[in-house]
Design an enzyme around this catalytic site. Sequence first.
Site, PDB file in Angstrom:
ATOM      1  N   MET A   1       0.452  -1.122  -0.167  1.00 37.88           N
ATOM      2  CA  MET A   1       0.352  -0.190   0.105  1.00 37.88           C
ATOM      3  C   MET A   1       0.906   1.668  -0.011  1.00 37.88           C
ATOM      4  O   MET A   1       2.059   1.402   0.654  1.00 37.88           O
ATOM      5  CB  MET A   1      -0.606   0.250   1.349  1.00 37.88           C
ATOM      6  CG  MET A   1      -1.435  -1.287   1.406  1.00 37.88           C
ATOM      7  SD  MET A   1      -2.948  -0.659   2.546  1.00 37.88           S
ATOM      8  CE  MET A   1      -3.628   0.537   2.643  1.00 37.88           C
ATOM      9  N   ASP A   2      -0.085   2.741  -0.672  1.00 38.98           N
ATOM     10  CA  ASP A   2       1.209   3.264  -1.265  1.00 38.98           C
ATOM     11  C   ASP A   2       0.090   4.982  -1.149  1.00 38.98           C
ATOM     12  O   ASP A   2      -0.687   4.355  -1.623  1.00 38.98           O
ATOM     13  CB  ASP A   2       2.187   3.472  -2.138  1.00 38.98           C
ATOM     14  CG  ASP A   2       3.329   4.312  -1.758  1.00 38.98           C
ATOM     15  OD1 ASP A   2       3.421   5.029  -0.827  1.00 38.98           O
ATOM     16  OD2 ASP A   2       3.587   4.272  -3.394  1.00 38.98           O
ATOM     17  N   GLY A   3       0.825   5.811  -0.744  1.00 39.33           N
ATOM     18  CA  GLY A   3      -0.296   6.121  -1.582  1.00 39.33           C
ATOM     19  C   GLY A   3      -1.085   6.990  -0.584  1.00 39.33           C
ATOM     20  O   GLY A   3      -2.285   8.165  -0.787  1.00 39.33           O
ATOM     21  N   ASN A   4      -1.178   7.168   0.770  1.00 36.88           N
ATOM     22  CA  ASN A   4      -1.858   7.656   1.629  1.00 36.88           C
ATOM     23  C   ASN A   4      -2.210   8.821   2.407  1.00 36.88           C
ATOM     24  O   ASN A   4      -3.325   9.400   1.892  1.00 36.88           O
ATOM     25  CB  ASN A   4      -2.153   7.017   3.011  1.00 36.88           C
ATOM     26  CG  ASN A   4      -2.118   5.577   3.143  1.00 36.88           C
ATOM     27  OD1 ASN A   4      -2.626   4.916   2.232  1.00 36.88           O
ATOM     28  ND2 ASN A   4      -1.271   4.879   3.803  1.00 36.88           N
TER      29      ASN A   4
ATOM     30  N   ARG B   1      -0.741  11.131  -0.479  1.00 36.83           N
ATOM     31  CA  ARG B   1      -1.313  11.676  -1.536  1.00 36.83           C
ATOM     32  C   ARG B   1      -3.143  11.455  -1.158  1.00 36.83           C
ATOM     33  O   ARG B   1      -3.684  12.521  -2.205  1.00 36.83           O
ATOM     34  CB  ARG B   1      -1.005  11.362  -2.527  1.00 36.83           C
ATOM     35  CG  ARG B   1       0.009  11.235  -3.320  1.00 36.83           C
ATOM     36  CD  ARG B   1       0.858  10.996  -4.371  1.00 36.83           C
ATOM     37  NE  ARG B   1       0.751   9.113  -4.544  1.00 36.83           N
ATOM     38  CZ  ARG B   1       2.031   8.366  -3.892  1.00 36.83           C
ATOM     39  NH1 ARG B   1       3.016   8.751  -3.476  1.00 36.83           N
ATOM     40  NH2 ARG B   1       1.865   7.176  -3.963  1.00 36.83           N
TER      41      ARG B   1
END
Length: 145
Positions: free
Chosen positions: A1-4, A6
Amino acid sequence: MDGNRRYAKKQNLEGGAGHRFGFLALMNMLKYCYELGVKVRYHLCFKASENFKRRPEEVQTTMQLIQEKIEGLIEKESIVNCYGVRIHFCGNFKLLSEPVKLAAEKAMKATACNSKAVLSICIAYTSTDEIVHAVETHAKKNRMN
């Protein structure tokens, strides 16, 4: 998971709200994985090489959220207990706040007898650290022989 972060910015959300939404997404995904028979799941959480370079307030807020969510994972009605999931943590624990370390140790101990699936959480983790750890472990074993 990435981009929280953003995601939160795009949705005009405050502080750690993006991370909270990310955690809900993770729990939903884990539920589907375990219902589909996936027995082992790895999750990368707060990569050491990037995230610890953020503002100290942001790191502290994220550590508090991680602690809260780890503690929630071992509550009686949690997904972990509903699906018999054993939790394992790996990474550089030296970088973590003391409450997060204690929560991780407690979660591993509390779920040690769960045997239907495994959730490995790689926290404060880098592949370089993993290689160094493997070499050190191998060197210790060879010294003993």
